[in-house]
Design a protein around this motif. Structure first.
Motif, PDB file in Angstrom:
ATOM      1  N   LEU A  39       0.815  -1.216   0.000  1.00 23.92           N
ATOM      2  CA  LEU A  39       0.000   0.000   0.000  1.00 23.92           C
ATOM      3  C   LEU A  39       0.848   1.264   0.000  1.00 23.92           C
ATOM      4  O   LEU A  39       0.298   2.362  -0.021  1.00 23.92           O
ATOM      5  N   ARG A  40       2.162   1.125   0.016  1.00 25.59           N
ATOM      6  CA  ARG A  40       3.049   2.294   0.089  1.00 25.59           C
ATOM      7  C   ARG A  40       4.076   2.209  -1.043  1.00 25.59           C
ATOM      8  O   ARG A  40       4.664   1.170  -1.278  1.00 25.59           O
ATOM      9  N   PHE A  41       4.279   3.349  -1.714  1.00 24.67           N
ATOM     10  CA  PHE A  41       5.202   3.437  -2.836  1.00 24.67           C
ATOM     11  C   PHE A  41       6.085   4.660  -2.628  1.00 24.67           C
ATOM     12  O   PHE A  41       5.606   5.697  -2.184  1.00 24.67           O
ATOM     13  N   HIS A  42       7.362   4.539  -2.968  1.00 27.85           N
ATOM     14  CA  HIS A  42       8.308   5.631  -2.735  1.00 27.85           C
ATOM     15  C   HIS A  42       8.803   6.231  -4.047  1.00 27.85           C
ATOM     16  O   HIS A  42       8.855   5.553  -5.075  1.00 27.85           O
ATOM     17  N   TYR A  43       9.180   7.499  -3.990  1.00 25.71           N
ATOM     18  CA  TYR A  43       9.613   8.274  -5.148  1.00 25.71           C
ATOM     19  C   TYR A  43      11.042   8.749  -4.985  1.00 25.71           C
ATOM     20  O   TYR A  43      11.528   8.910  -3.873  1.00 25.71           O
ATOM     21  N   GLY A  44      11.645   9.045  -6.112  1.00 31.63           N
ATOM     22  CA  GLY A  44      12.930   9.719  -6.108  1.00 31.63           C
ATOM     23  C   GLY A  44      12.715  11.201  -5.830  1.00 31.63           C
ATOM     24  O   GLY A  44      11.587  11.708  -5.845  1.00 31.63           O
ATOM     25  N   PHE A  45      13.794  11.918  -5.602  1.00 28.77           N
ATOM     26  CA  PHE A  45      13.719  13.345  -5.307  1.00 28.77           C
ATOM     27  C   PHE A  45      13.063  14.093  -6.463  1.00 28.77           C
ATOM     28  O   PHE A  45      13.449  13.943  -7.618  1.00 28.77           O
TER      29      PHE A  45
END
Length: 149
Positions: A39-45
């Motif tokens: 349920l959680r997704f991370h992004y680059g800067f």
């Protein structure tokens, strides 16, 4: 001639899913009835697009939502604390909106999707842990919970 009438919302949703995606197999339909765990997704800067692996998981979420029309998903976009708050709020909404656009393109009804952008106001980790705070979170609600709020 026999006519089958579906008055079960879950069966109607599955029939609609098969009609709109005729290449889906029974196995794929069984997978669509289970909500993906992630349920959680991370992004680059300073990014608002997810990688291919994350996009594939979001497509699984779309299949689940299409198989369960009574379920609503809230998409929460977040950022780290770099930059002005106005920009971070914009970027967080951009992240959430891009995900909503993908879900709609996969056939999820707009009424099942809610979008919020929190900017850097709700960090997941310490504010210094920038990578952990650049994220998107999905929150599932039943129709009854959504009406109560």
């Amino acid at each position: 001639m026999t006519i089958l009438v579906l008055d079960n919302p879950e069966l109607q949703a599955k029939a609609a899913l098969l009609e709109s995606h005729p290449v889906l197999s029974v196995e794929t339909m069984a997978e669509a009835t289970r909500r993906p765990h992630r349920l959680r997704f991370h992004y680059g800067f300073d990014k608002h697009q997810l990688n291919e692996e994350d996009t594939a998981i979001l497509r699984q979420h779309a299949a689940y939502l299409m198989a369960h029309p009574e379920v609503t998903v809230r998409i929460h976009g977040h950022t780290d604390r770099f930059g002005p708050q106005d920009y971070n709020t914009f970027l967080s909404r951009l992240r959430a909106s891009a995900t909503a656009k993908l879900l709609k393109a996969e056939g999820v009804r707009e009424s099942q999707i809610q979008v919020t952008g929190w900017g850097s106001s709700r960090p997941l980790a310490r504010p210094e842990d920038h990578a952990a705070n650049r994220r998107l979170e999905l929150e599932y609600l039943s129709a009854q919970m959504a009406k109560a709020q």
